[in-house]
Design a protein around this motif. Structure first.
Motif, PDB file in Angstrom:
ATOM      1  N   ALA A 271     -97.626 -14.864 -29.060  1.00 22.69           N
ATOM      2  CA  ALA A 271     -96.679 -13.849 -28.603  1.00 22.69           C
ATOM      3  C   ALA A 271     -95.731 -13.484 -29.734  1.00 22.69           C
ATOM      4  N   LYS A 272     -95.364 -12.201 -29.740  1.00 27.88           N
ATOM      5  CA  LYS A 272     -94.451 -11.748 -30.798  1.00 27.88           C
ATOM      6  C   LYS A 272     -93.660 -10.567 -30.226  1.00 27.88           C
ATOM      7  N   GLY A 273     -92.337 -10.690 -30.261  1.00 23.74           N
ATOM      8  CA  GLY A 273     -91.524  -9.622 -29.684  1.00 23.74           C
ATOM      9  C   GLY A 273     -91.867  -9.427 -28.219  1.00 23.74           C
ATOM     10  N   ASP A 274     -92.147  -8.180 -27.844  1.00 25.91           N
ATOM     11  CA  ASP A 274     -92.499  -7.893 -26.454  1.00 25.91           C
ATOM     12  C   ASP A 274     -93.982  -8.133 -26.170  1.00 25.91           C
ATOM     13  N   LEU A 275     -94.723  -8.494 -27.198  1.00 25.48           N
ATOM     14  CA  LEU A 275     -96.161  -8.657 -26.995  1.00 25.48           C
ATOM     15  C   LEU A 275     -96.475 -10.086 -26.588  1.00 25.48           C
ATOM     16  N   PRO A 276     -97.303 -10.239 -25.573  1.00 25.77           N
ATOM     17  CA  PRO A 276     -97.634 -11.577 -25.090  1.00 25.77           C
ATOM     18  C   PRO A 276     -98.695 -12.247 -25.967  1.00 25.77           C
ATOM     19  N   THR A 277     -98.928 -13.500 -25.694  1.00 23.54           N
ATOM     20  CA  THR A 277    -100.054 -14.197 -26.312  1.00 23.54           C
ATOM     21  C   THR A 277    -101.349 -13.529 -25.858  1.00 23.54           C
ATOM     22  N   GLY A 297    -106.265  -5.155 -27.980  1.00 21.24           N
ATOM     23  CA  GLY A 297    -105.544  -5.578 -26.776  1.00 21.24           C
ATOM     24  C   GLY A 297    -104.041  -5.456 -26.968  1.00 21.24           C
ATOM     25  N   GLN A 298    -103.553  -5.893 -28.109  1.00 19.33           N
ATOM     26  CA  GLN A 298    -102.102  -5.829 -28.339  1.00 19.33           C
ATOM     27  C   GLN A 298    -101.615  -4.390 -28.483  1.00 19.33           C
ATOM     28  N   GLN A 299    -102.423  -3.546 -29.117  1.00 22.65           N
ATOM     29  CA  GLN A 299    -102.004  -2.139 -29.252  1.00 22.65           C
ATOM     30  C   GLN A 299    -101.904  -1.478 -27.872  1.00 22.65           C
ATOM     31  N   ILE A 300    -102.871  -1.789 -27.029  1.00 19.62           N
ATOM     32  CA  ILE A 300    -102.847  -1.199 -25.683  1.00 19.62           C
ATOM     33  C   ILE A 300    -101.646  -1.738 -24.897  1.00 19.62           C
ATOM     34  N   ILE A 301    -101.443  -3.046 -24.997  1.00 14.98           N
ATOM     35  CA  ILE A 301    -100.299  -3.655 -24.297  1.00 14.98           C
ATOM     36  C   ILE A 301     -98.986  -3.051 -24.799  1.00 14.98           C
ATOM     37  N   ALA A 302     -98.915  -2.826 -26.101  1.00 13.10           N
ATOM     38  CA  ALA A 302     -97.688  -2.243 -26.668  1.00 13.10           C
ATOM     39  C   ALA A 302     -97.446  -0.849 -26.103  1.00 13.10           C
TER      40      ALA A 302
END
Ligand SMILES: [Zn+2]
Lengths: 672, 222
Positions: A271-277, A297-302
């Motif tokens: 996890a980093k900032g608002d992004l989860p593990t 996955g992280q780009q979409i979550i962001a």
């Protein structure tokens, strides 16, 4: 188009020309093609994935429920007499016999006195043994419930104590059937993967959605295997037998489940900032590509985190399944996806592979918000899960991949492949049972939310969805509740929109005509006419791109808002110089099928002339019906197709259309 | 609007965009050509006297079209067999032409159109009729306005291949025959706002649209 029809069309045109007047009867649009998507295309893969996801949906939401409850939402339902609070599940699979052995510690709580018999629904189980907390065996019976489901009934020696948790331990076996194309799709196996969707017990008294609980899942594997599931992983613990036990804690209350076993090489991105593990569970060779999947996955979550609310769970586990699974599904905190998706990279542009990968993953990740954070309350609200997730995915690909092919494909799919007999309103409680469920809920649904976005503007739309997520998070919602939030945020009355698009069926099907009128001051008036059928009057904002003789284009938006009986609506706009062409809804923002009122006037200039012929040449060959080498016709969402040019209606623009158009030369729009 | 940076447009997305948004037209057209005198075919059969147009000089045709560049040029003259002025329109000098169209105008009180024939244009030099076909629209509506169009079509089209413009050296497009009703100088010209020539990318192709005059010097009618 068959020859007979073509001759009729030509005869009609000739008769008109002889009479020196325009045809009063406009060309009728082609009928729905009702064809499967062209195999091998990105769109075909996507529809297959959606069909598989819909099957998974079914296996998680057992169809076998009291009919009256399945057919309506639960707004008026009395509180349940008892509920499941927690389950601690230990599962082991024997691949050779496809046997699932489980020990489930079920904690229940009575809300009323006198509860002495507990009915659960799960897989069809055998060899069930039920023990109470003291290890005493209780009376239990099992019964097949059809389509792979079973009912387990436990009779207690004494009624449950109200508001006091009580735990039972149920040990049983179930033989998995992974082959059902209809009904239960509870598992997927191949030489590399063993995956199971349904391992829990649910309240018999309600569909599974209404008995969510917290849980711990423990999966037993061979020493060289790894288990993957939603939730926070721990382990493995080595058993004396050499087997491993992998645990997943699900702190959230949820109704979904599933696990998979393979020689996974998990990649964990912290996890980093608002992004989860983000944890990617893939096997070789896809495991080498895990970082690409994690990044995606992280780009979409962001993106979703910025648009809706921050990702709500502890992490997201992206789990590779057998390729034969063919789709994806998204329980809380996880996205299970079929095998080949995990090998895709942005450079895989052939056949739209990367595009369809992004579309699928963006859809499944959207379910973390739409379906999990806010769950639809019953069958009539499934659009709050599937339509919103597909809309979110379309918004993501439009922004991140900079193209609208996903929403356009969805649009054309609904317009051209849903026969009237299969059409249902999106909020119909029986929509799942329509042959066109995918087109209505996934495809039309996404376009309906996109049209709502156009009505409200991006900012208000996203603000509203955010407010809706904040208001109904970890809860169920109904379409009217989403509407109330949208109205509150926008300050607009959206009753007409929801009535038209959610509780009404169909699409905009309109005849268009235009006339160009020179004005004394050198400007021109474009007079525009929209004719709809009395039984299908739709209100919409219509973008008109008006091409001028000097090469410029003027864009105007006209509001088509017919009263209850108004089949013909007129609009007038002014342009600075002589127009040559009107393009109605040039970006296909609307869910519509247009035809021209003046036969052959495909460019809506008010006169059939050589420009119509040239405009048709640009579109020649476009079509939503594609004849493959095997001679069969398939649906193909060709975004270059424009049904206006299909003047000899057969859902493709071919020489028949040209030969139909030419005899109409000189026909002018009837004055209006 | 949406707080996600847009990636650069891929070739795929450009293609997708191109399929739904018609490129704004780049208009360039010179219809204000005056007489250059070239390419004309006048008085080919001068001297004949059939009595139908009195006994003076026969009507003649003078074209106003340059001989080079992308163009629609006109040629014509007296046709002794029909006793009418025959005018031919040629499409010439295009490197990539998918289709073209325009309204050809004349004074119907001075000229009566007695015959109108279109030829399939544009086909291209190979005349590869296995792959390509063309269709022409040619209709007088109302009197004094001839609606013309021509476009090229792939015989076995599909959504993957798209249109393809033709290289047009010089192809006959339309043949018109006029009965001359009155003496004088009668202009035959395209309505400037009506003309279009487009390539397979749906871009406007700059072209010269020729014009011509049928001149009938009084002759015996006095
Ligand atoms: Zn979904």
């Amino acid at each position: 188009m068959n020859t007979h029809l073509k001759l009729l069309a030509l005869a009609a045109a000739t008769a008109v020309l002889a009479a020196g007047a325009a045809l009063a009867v406009p060309v009728q649009p082609a009928a729905s093609v009702d064809l499967p998507p062209l195999p091998g295309t990105a769109f075909a893969r996507k529809v297959q994935a959606q069909q598989r996801e819909a099957h998974e949906q079914l296996s998680r939401l057992p169809q076998y429920t009291p009919a009256a409850w399945a057919a309506q939402d639960f707004a008026g339902m009395p509180a349940q007499k008892w509920t499941i609070v927690h389950q601690d599940i230990t599962a082991e699979v024997v691949a050779a016999t496809k046997t699932l052995s489980t020990t489930v510690k079920v904690t229940v709580r009575a809300n009323k006195s006198g509860i002495q018999k507990l009915d659960f629904v799960s897989l069809e189980i055998s060899d069930a043994t039920v023990l109470d907390a003291d290890g005493n065996e209780l009376t239990a019976t099992t019964e097949a419930a059809g389509q792979g489901y079973g009912m387990l009934s436990i009779t207690l020696p004494a009624p449950l104590t109200v508001d006091q948790d009580q735990t039972f331990e149920v040990t049983s076996k179930a033989v998995l059937d992974c082959n059902g194309d209809e009904g239960l799709m509870s598992c997927s196996f191949d030489s590399s993967f063993k995956s199971v969707v349904l391992v829990r017990y649910y309240l018999w008294s309600a569909v599974s959605s209404y008995s969510p609980f917290t849980s711990d899942l423990h999966v037993i594997t061979a020493a060289d295997e790894v288990a993957a599931a939603p939730g926070v992983p721990s382990g493995p613990v080595k058993l004396e037998s050499g087997k491993l036990i992998w645990s997943f804690a699900q702190e959230e209350i949820t109704d979904n489940a599933g696990f998979s076993i393979a020689e996974y090489e998990p990649l964990v991105v912290d996890a980093k900032g608002d992004l989860p593990t983000v944890r990617v569970y893939a096997i070789q060779p896809s495991a080498d590509n895990a970082q690409t999947m994690a990044d995606l996955g992280q780009q979409i979550i962001a993106a979703y985190g910025g648009w809706f609310v921050k990702f709500p769970w502890q992490g997201l586990n992206m789990i590779q399944l057998a390729n034969n699974f063919g789709g994806g599904y998204a329980p809380l905190g996880a996205a299970f996806l079929y095998g080949e998706v995990f090998g895709m990279e942005p450079s895989d542009q052939d056949y739209g592979q990367w595009q369809s990968t992004v579309e699928l993953i963006a859809h499944e990740i959207a379910h973390q918000w739409w379906g999990n954070l806010v769950a639809p309350l019953g069958a009539g609200n499934v659009c709050l899960s599937e339509s919103l997730s597909e809309f979110a995915s379309c918004l993501y690909t439009e922004t991140a991949l900079d193209n609208r092919s996903q929403i356009l494909g969805d649009n054309l799919s609904y317009i051209f492949t849903v026969p009237d007999a299969s059409d249902r309103p999106m909020t119909s409680s029986t929509v799942y049972y329509s042959a066109a469920y995918i087109q209505i809920i996934y495809h039309k649904g996404a376009v309906v939310f996109d049209m709502l976005r156009r009505e409200l503007g991006d900012e208000v739309m996203l603000k509203s969805l955010s407010a809706y997520a904040q208001k109904y998070h970890r809860d169920y919602a109904k379409v009217e509740q989403l509407r109330a939030v949208l109205e509150e945020t926008s300050g607009q009355d959206l009753g007409w929109f929801f009535k038209q698009w959610f509780s009404g069926k169909g699409a905009i099907r309109a005849h268009l005509a235009a006339r160009f009128l020179p004005q004394d001051d050198g400007t021109w008036t474009v007079r525009f006419q929209v004719t709809q059928k009395a039984e299908n009057l739709k209100r919409f904002q219509l973008v008109l791109a008006i091409d001028l003789a000097d090469g410029k284009t003027e864009e105007r938006v006209v509001e088509i808002a017919p009263s209850a009986t108004e089949t013909v609506v007129l609009a007038e706009v002014q342009v600075p110089s002589q127009p040559v062409r009107v393009r109605a809804d040039p970006q296909r923002l609307l869910l519509r099928a247009f035809t021209v009122t003046t036969p052959g006037d495909v460019n809506l200039s008010g006169l059939v002339d050589g420009r119509d012929l040239v405009d048709m040449a640009i579109r020649h060959g476009r079509g939503v019906v594609f004849t493959a080498k095997n001679g069969n016709d398939y649906f193909m969402p060709d975004t270059g197709f424009n049904e206006i040019y299909d003047v000899a209606p057969d859902n493709r623009i071919d020489i028949d259309d040209v030969d139909t158009l030419i005899p109409w030369a000189g026909v002018e729009a009837e004055p209006f | 609007m949406l707080p996600i940076p847009r990636r650069s447009r891929s070739a795929l997305s450009r293609l997708a965009a191109a399929t739904i948004v018609v490129t704004p037209l780049l208009w360039s057209c010179s219809n204000n050509q005056t007489d250059t005198g070239s390419g004309t075919e006048t008085d080919a059969t001068a001297g004949a006297d059939d009595g139908s147009i009195s006994n003076g000089a026969l009507p003649a045709f003078q074209a106003s079209t340059p001989a080079t560049g992308a163009r629609v040029d006109l040629e014509g003259g007296w046709d002794d067999a029909s006793k009418h002025v025959r005018v031919r329109l040629y499409v010439a000098g295009f490197a990539n032409l998918l289709g073209l169209a325009g309204h050809l105008r004349f004074d119907p009180s001075a000229l009566k159109l007695t015959a109108l024939t279109g030829a399939p244009v544009p086909l291209g030099p190979s005349k590869d009729t296995l792959t390509w076909e063309a269709r022409t629209m040619a209709k007088e509506s109302p009197a004094g306005r001839v609606l013309l169009g021509g476009a090229r079509f792939r015989k076995k089209p599909n959504p993957y291949v798209g249109p393809e413009g033709a290289v047009v050296d010089r192809e006959l497009w339309v043949t018109l025959e006029f009965e001359v009703l009155q003496p004088g100088t009668h202009t035959i010209a395209f309505d400037p706002a009506s003309t279009t020539a487009r390539n397979d990318g749906n871009e406007e192709v700059s072209a010269t649209w020729g014009s011509g005059q049928i001149v009938w010097k009084q002759g015996g009618v006095k």
